[in-house]
Motif scaffolding. Structure first.
Motif, PDB file in Angstrom:
ATOM      1  N   LYS A 335      16.409 -10.910  12.826  1.00 52.02           N
ATOM      2  CA  LYS A 335      16.133 -11.564  11.562  1.00 52.02           C
ATOM      3  C   LYS A 335      15.796 -10.558  10.462  1.00 52.02           C
ATOM      4  CE  LYS A 335      14.338 -15.892  13.514  1.00 52.02           C
ATOM      5  NZ  LYS A 335      13.199 -16.837  13.537  1.00 52.02           N
ATOM      6  N   VAL A 373      16.629 -14.725   8.282  1.00 52.93           N
ATOM      7  CA  VAL A 373      17.503 -15.241   9.333  1.00 52.93           C
ATOM      8  C   VAL A 373      18.300 -14.099   9.943  1.00 52.93           C
ATOM      9  CG1 VAL A 373      17.724 -17.517   8.253  1.00 52.93           C
ATOM     10  CG2 VAL A 373      19.366 -15.714   7.693  1.00 52.93           C
ATOM     11  N   ASP A 374      18.935 -14.385  11.066  1.00 55.90           N
ATOM     12  CA  ASP A 374      19.928 -13.489  11.639  1.00 55.90           C
ATOM     13  C   ASP A 374      21.255 -13.844  10.973  1.00 55.90           C
ATOM     14  OD1 ASP A 374      22.110 -12.601  13.394  1.00 55.90           O
ATOM     15  OD2 ASP A 374      20.517 -12.021  14.785  1.00 55.90           O
ATOM     16  N   PHE A 378      23.426 -17.112  11.971  1.00 55.46           N
ATOM     17  CA  PHE A 378      23.245 -18.184  10.993  1.00 55.46           C
ATOM     18  C   PHE A 378      24.562 -18.511  10.291  1.00 55.46           C
ATOM     19  CE2 PHE A 378      21.706 -20.162   7.052  1.00 55.46           C
ATOM     20  CZ  PHE A 378      20.838 -21.102   7.592  1.00 55.46           C
ATOM     21  N   HIS A 459      15.975 -20.615  14.878  1.00 55.17           N
ATOM     22  CA  HIS A 459      15.425 -20.203  13.588  1.00 55.17           C
ATOM     23  C   HIS A 459      14.263 -21.101  13.160  1.00 55.17           C
ATOM     24  CE1 HIS A 459      19.149 -17.843  13.243  1.00 55.17           C
ATOM     25  NE2 HIS A 459      18.516 -17.128  12.315  1.00 55.17           N
TER      26      HIS A 459
END
Length: 478
Positions: A335, A373-374, A378, A459
């Motif tokens: 993230k 977020v990744d 995502f 998430h």
């Protein structure tokens, strides 16, 4: 197990369940009836005891024993004897006048004329009925008992209430006194006699041609309370059995659904794999069989096609591996803060280039929105939702980004109606697809929405489906 094998199993299960429930109902009914009978018997016995006690109490004042002696030596063993010997004949008349409606009694007729009044000893009360006491006096005696026509209902109710309280009987009751089958007196508390149980006493203490009848209620109520523990346990057992059967059937249906989903997945993924494999095989065969290798343009075309199909195959394999990793919680998200507005704009541009038959639109109340977020996972989750809308949705597809006080909503809406409310219960399940079997008009593996749901949950967000008559909408809240 196929559907044909399931039907007899379900039928047997339902029959067994109904039999168990019927047995429980029968057992509860029998227990209730038994408790009611026991309670009625308990009330009747208590009433008999009350009658016995009542007449025993009356006997203390209604019985007189005449002894032919002037016995005056009252030892310790006779300390409970009540003697009347000051003026026996006068006291005898007073005794019976007090306890009856008789104005005068000539007791000389029942006493031998050779005796004088000073030779008589009178015993009253309990001692007058006690054979042991009279035997101890060792003299001839005459016992006189008066019989009453009326009932002292106040005394009888007091005694009955006391015994009912001791026996924990909570019935309200009436007492009726019959003489020659005609009501001679009554103690009525219950005026509404609907549902009352009647009991006619069999006591030997009641004078001839007389009878006492009891009317009482609350038998069902008391029997129910006594049976309540058994009823509750039976209900718990029945509910447990029904829940177990329900859970078993639900599990079997779930297994059937999973088996069907598995079959659909194998069929679909086989089709997805066969297409690129067949294309690459055809290209290689062309390169080797038709001397197209000398034609650089055709060679490059075949190699490009092969490369594209292999990449497509690689993407599908990668998705399966990633989904497996997500299931086993082996994926660690990397993230970092990402502006999701340009990320989504880039995805929309890609899909606009892929298809010319769909209209894509971005609607947002912010120009920049940064989330931690990744970016890879995502964007893959968003891409899967767009891919689903592009394949199955309507012509117009809209992504809406809304920033709220405590959350961010990302919705993908299309104006199609390919899904319904029933689909929302399983559409996020692994390998689930709206199109099943060998229908490959819109190809897919059935893991896209499942993958998106898993990524969003990792998430810390949620994804839901909203189905209306004129649109379908997937909403991510994060």
């Amino acid at each position: 197990m196929d559907n044909k094998n399931y039907k007899p199993f379900f039928l047997v299960t339902i029959i067994i369940t109904l039999l168990i429930v019927a047995m429980q109902l029968y057992w509860n009914f029998e227990m209730f009836a038994s408790n009611k009978s026991q309670y009625v018997f308990k009330v009747e016995k208590a009433f008999e005891d009350a009658i016995e006690t009542y007449y025993f109490e009356l006997g203390k004042s209604d019985v007189l024993t005449i002894l032919d002696t002037d016995f005056t030596n009252k030892n310790d063993s006779l300390s409970g004897v009540q003697f009347l010997n000051k003026n026996p004949l006068k006291e005898m008349s007073t005794f019976f006048k007090k306890n009856s409606n008789t104005e005068s009694i000539d007791f000389r007729e029942i006493i031998d004329s050779s005796q004088t009044e000073n030779n008589f000893l009178l015993v009253t009360g309990k001692s007058a009925m006690d054979d042991n006491v009279l035997a101890e006096l060792k003299f001839n005696n005459i016992t006189v008992t008066q019989t009453r026509d009326s009932i002292d209902f106040k005394l009888l109710r007091k005694i009955t209430d006391s015994i009912f309280l001791k026996e924990k009987i909570k019935s309200i009751y009436n007492v009726l006194h019959y003489k020659k089958d005609t009501i001679f007196g009554s103690d009525i508390v219950l005026t509404n006699k609907t549902g009352l149980i009647e009991y006619s006493s069999t006591s030997n203490y009641i004078p001839n041609l007389q009878n006492l009848e009891l009317e009482f209620n609350n038998t069902e109520k008391q029997a129910f309370f006594k049976s309540l523990t058994g009823i509750i346990l039976s209900l718990i057992l029945s509910l447990g059995i029904l829940f177990s059967i329900y859970y078993l059937i639900k599990t079997i249906n779930k297994q059937k659904q999973l088996s069907k989903i598995k079959d659909d997945f194998i069929s679909n993924i086989t089709h997805e794999f066969k297409t690129p494999i067949a294309t690459v095989s055809a290209a290689i065969e062309a390169l080797g069989s038709f001397n197209v290798i000398q034609d650089k343009e055709k060679t490059n075309t075949y190699l490009t096609i092969s490369n594209q199909q292999l990449k497509k195959l690689d993407v599908m394999v990668e998705k399966l591996l990633e989904t497996s990793a997500l299931d086993e919680n082996n994926v660690k998200l990397n993230k970092h803060v990402v502006d999701i507005v340009p990320l989504i704009e880039k995805l929309l541009t890609k899909y606009e280039l892929i298809t010319n038959t769909k209209e894509f639109k971005l609607n947002t109340n912010v120009s920049s929105l940064k989330l931690k977020v990744d970016s890879f996972y995502f964007s893959s989750a968003i891409s899967n939702l767009l891919d689903n809308a592009e394949k199955y949705g309507g012509r117009k597809i809209e992504i809406k980004i809304t920033q709220n006080v405590n959350s961010t909503n990302i919705s993908i809406r299309d104006n199609g109606n390919s899904l319904n409310q029933t689909d929302s219960s399983y559409i996020f399940d692994k390998f689930s697809r709206k199109a099943t079997g060998n229908n490959h008009d819109a190809a897919g593996s059935g893991i896209g929405l499942y993958f998106s749901k898993k990524v969003v949950e990792k998430h810390g967000g949620t994804i839901t489906l909203k189905v209306m008559e004129d649109f379908t909408e997937f909403i991510i809240t994060i």
